[in-house]
Motif scaffolding. Structure first.
Motif, PDB file in Angstrom:
ATOM      1  N   SER A  66       0.823  -1.208   0.000  1.00 44.59           N
ATOM      2  CA  SER A  66       0.000   0.000   0.000  1.00 44.59           C
ATOM      3  C   SER A  66       0.857   1.259   0.000  1.00 44.59           C
ATOM      4  N   GLU A  67       2.184   1.080  -0.006  1.00 42.40           N
ATOM      5  CA  GLU A  67       3.112   2.205   0.029  1.00 42.40           C
ATOM      6  C   GLU A  67       4.394   1.802  -0.699  1.00 42.40           C
ATOM      7  N   PRO A  68       5.253   2.759  -1.035  1.00 42.46           N
ATOM      8  CA  PRO A  68       6.532   2.414  -1.667  1.00 42.46           C
ATOM      9  C   PRO A  68       7.335   1.447  -0.805  1.00 42.46           C
ATOM     10  N   LEU A  69       8.136   0.629  -1.458  1.00 43.79           N
ATOM     11  CA  LEU A  69       8.893  -0.435  -0.799  1.00 43.79           C
ATOM     12  C   LEU A  69      10.370  -0.082  -0.732  1.00 43.79           C
ATOM     13  N   ARG A  70      10.962  -0.244   0.444  1.00 41.25           N
ATOM     14  CA  ARG A  70      12.392   0.034   0.615  1.00 41.25           C
ATOM     15  C   ARG A  70      13.186  -1.252   0.487  1.00 41.25           C
ATOM     16  N   SER A  71      14.201  -1.225  -0.363  1.00 38.96           N
ATOM     17  CA  SER A  71      15.053  -2.393  -0.541  1.00 38.96           C
ATOM     18  C   SER A  71      15.920  -2.610   0.690  1.00 38.96           C
ATOM     19  N   PRO A  72      16.582  -3.772   0.787  1.00 43.14           N
ATOM     20  CA  PRO A  72      17.625  -3.911   1.806  1.00 43.14           C
ATOM     21  C   PRO A  72      18.684  -2.834   1.608  1.00 43.14           C
ATOM     22  N   ARG A  73      19.572  -2.693   2.572  1.00 44.53           N
ATOM     23  CA  ARG A  73      20.655  -1.718   2.443  1.00 44.53           C
ATOM     24  C   ARG A  73      21.809  -2.357   1.673  1.00 44.53           C
ATOM     25  N   PHE A  74      22.007  -1.903   0.448  1.00 40.79           N
ATOM     26  CA  PHE A  74      23.074  -2.414  -0.405  1.00 40.79           C
ATOM     27  C   PHE A  74      24.258  -1.445  -0.349  1.00 40.79           C
ATOM     28  N   HIS A  75      25.398  -1.905   0.140  1.00 38.48           N
ATOM     29  CA  HIS A  75      26.585  -1.067   0.294  1.00 38.48           C
ATOM     30  C   HIS A  75      27.732  -1.610  -0.553  1.00 38.48           C
ATOM     31  N   VAL A  76      28.216  -0.772  -1.469  1.00 38.75           N
ATOM     32  CA  VAL A  76      29.342  -1.139  -2.331  1.00 38.75           C
ATOM     33  C   VAL A  76      30.639  -0.719  -1.652  1.00 38.75           C
ATOM     34  N   PRO A  77      31.608  -1.639  -1.461  1.00 33.33           N
ATOM     35  CA  PRO A  77      32.886  -1.242  -0.853  1.00 33.33           C
ATOM     36  C   PRO A  77      33.679  -0.331  -1.787  1.00 33.33           C
ATOM     37  N   LEU A  78      34.192   0.756  -1.256  1.00 36.05           N
ATOM     38  CA  LEU A  78      35.014   1.702  -2.012  1.00 36.05           C
ATOM     39  C   LEU A  78      36.449   1.584  -1.474  1.00 36.05           C
ATOM     40  N   VAL A  79      37.241   0.754  -2.161  1.00 38.16           N
ATOM     41  CA  VAL A  79      38.609   0.469  -1.712  1.00 38.16           C
ATOM     42  C   VAL A  79      39.576   1.329  -2.516  1.00 38.16           C
ATOM     43  N   THR A  80      40.244   2.252  -1.855  1.00 37.55           N
ATOM     44  CA  THR A  80      41.156   3.177  -2.544  1.00 37.55           C
ATOM     45  C   THR A  80      42.598   3.057  -2.063  1.00 37.55           C
ATOM     46  N   ARG A  81      42.826   2.283  -0.977  1.00 37.46           N
ATOM     47  CA  ARG A  81      44.181   2.150  -0.433  1.00 37.46           C
ATOM     48  C   ARG A  81      44.461   0.672  -0.125  1.00 37.46           C
TER      49      ARG A  81
ATOM     50  N   GLU B  64      16.067 -13.215  -2.170  1.00 40.85           N
ATOM     51  CA  GLU B  64      16.096 -12.674  -0.807  1.00 40.85           C
ATOM     52  C   GLU B  64      15.736 -11.198  -0.795  1.00 40.85           C
ATOM     53  N   THR B  65      16.082 -10.477  -1.851  1.00 45.49           N
ATOM     54  CA  THR B  65      15.601  -9.098  -1.974  1.00 45.49           C
ATOM     55  C   THR B  65      14.081  -9.101  -2.005  1.00 45.49           C
ATOM     56  N   TYR B  66      13.527  -9.998  -2.800  1.00 45.73           N
ATOM     57  CA  TYR B  66      12.071 -10.155  -2.909  1.00 45.73           C
ATOM     58  C   TYR B  66      11.465 -10.441  -1.537  1.00 45.73           C
ATOM     59  N   MET B  67      12.027 -11.449  -0.859  1.00 44.84           N
ATOM     60  CA  MET B  67      11.479 -11.854   0.431  1.00 44.84           C
ATOM     61  C   MET B  67      11.694 -10.796   1.509  1.00 44.84           C
ATOM     62  N   SER B  68      12.756 -10.002   1.393  1.00 43.32           N
ATOM     63  CA  SER B  68      12.984  -8.945   2.381  1.00 43.32           C
ATOM     64  C   SER B  68      11.881  -7.894   2.323  1.00 43.32           C
ATOM     65  N   LEU B  69      11.331  -7.662   1.134  1.00 37.67           N
ATOM     66  CA  LEU B  69      10.232  -6.701   1.006  1.00 37.67           C
ATOM     67  C   LEU B  69       8.987  -7.244   1.701  1.00 37.67           C
ATOM     68  N   VAL B  70       8.754  -8.548   1.563  1.00 38.02           N
ATOM     69  CA  VAL B  70       7.622  -9.181   2.249  1.00 38.02           C
ATOM     70  C   VAL B  70       7.798  -9.063   3.759  1.00 38.02           C
ATOM     71  N   GLU B  71       9.017  -9.340   4.227  1.00 38.14           N
ATOM     72  CA  GLU B  71       9.297  -9.306   5.663  1.00 38.14           C
ATOM     73  C   GLU B  71       9.209  -7.889   6.218  1.00 38.14           C
ATOM     74  N   GLN B  72       9.903  -6.955   5.592  1.00 38.00           N
ATOM     75  CA  GLN B  72       9.992  -5.597   6.117  1.00 38.00           C
ATOM     76  C   GLN B  72       8.641  -4.897   6.135  1.00 38.00           C
ATOM     77  N   HIS B  73       7.838  -5.113   5.092  1.00 41.50           N
ATOM     78  CA  HIS B  73       6.576  -4.389   4.968  1.00 41.50           C
ATOM     79  C   HIS B  73       5.368  -5.229   5.406  1.00 41.50           C
TER      80      HIS B  73
END
Length: 214
Positions: free
Chosen positions: A73-88, A127-136
């Motif tokens: 009934s409202e917009p769905l938030r995905s899991p938190r996807f974090h890309v590692p930024l390795v510079t050193r 699991e992204t799919y199922m996380s939306l079911v779980e979270q919302h």
């Protein structure tokens, strides 16, 4: 005595209905593994009139997020996807870039009581799919925990031809808690039994039908 080692052909698959089927008056089954978006759209009017829907996600989705978008009934938030930024070297000072997403919900909304079937075969996109079911809180979750491994794949090949795959993202649940090794937990835990396998039954689906018919 010599014993030859062999690789098993796979798990003993449970018998499944047709990819979209009316299991009882007003109770529908939808196999997210097998349907396409066109299949879902073609069946939408029937699903909109249903009193209960069992969505099967014991595997990998074949289409987009249409089912959960029409349950929300409202917009769905995905899991938190974090890309590692390795510079050193040696990951010193490593940071993460957030590539999480928000998905718009779709209308008209499906208002039937819904259940999602899942287990350890659900990995990555599933699991992204199922996380939306779980979270919302879109539906009861029947079965077992998902695999607990999400994110883009980083592969390499070892000497001898062994493929090694691991996730290239840090994935957290929407509330910031751990996902890897945890997965999406069922609200109604059910396991297959040896007797059920021998008898050709799908005990998870039986429980889902019971839950959605209440």
């Amino acid at each position: 005595m010599a014993v030859r080692r062999s690789v098993p052909a796979g798990t003993v698959e449970e018998p499944r209905p047709e990819k979209i089927a009316e299991l009882a008056p007003g109770i529908f089954y939808v196999d997210i593994d097998r349907i396409t978006d066109d299949d879902f759209r073609a069946a939408f009017n029937s699903l909109a009139a249903a009193r209960g829907i069992v969505f099967d996600l014991r595997g990998h989705p074949n289409g987009s997020l249409l089912a959960v978008k029409h349950l929300a009934s409202e917009p769905l938030r995905s899991p938190r996807f974090h890309v590692p930024l390795v510079t050193r070297p040696d990951h010193e000072g490593m940071r993460f870039g957030d590539v999480s997403q928000t998905y718009s919900n779709s209308t008209p909304r499906l208002t039937a009581k819904a259940v999602f079937l899942t287990d350890g075969r659900a990995v990555s996109y599933a699991e992204t799919y199922m996380s939306l079911v779980e979270q919302h809180h879109l539906a009861e979750i029947v079965g077992g925990p998902t695999a607990g491994t999400n994110g883009d794949i980083n592969p390499f090949v070892l000497p001898g031809g062994y493929d090694v795959l691991w996730t290239g993202l840090r994935v957290l649940k929407q509330d910031g808690s751990r996902h890897h090794g945890v997965g999406i937990q069922p609200t109604v835990p059910v396991s297959r039994t040896l007797k059920g396998v021998i008898d050709g039954r799908d005990e998870l689906l039986e429980k889902a039908i019971e839950v959605v018919s209440r």
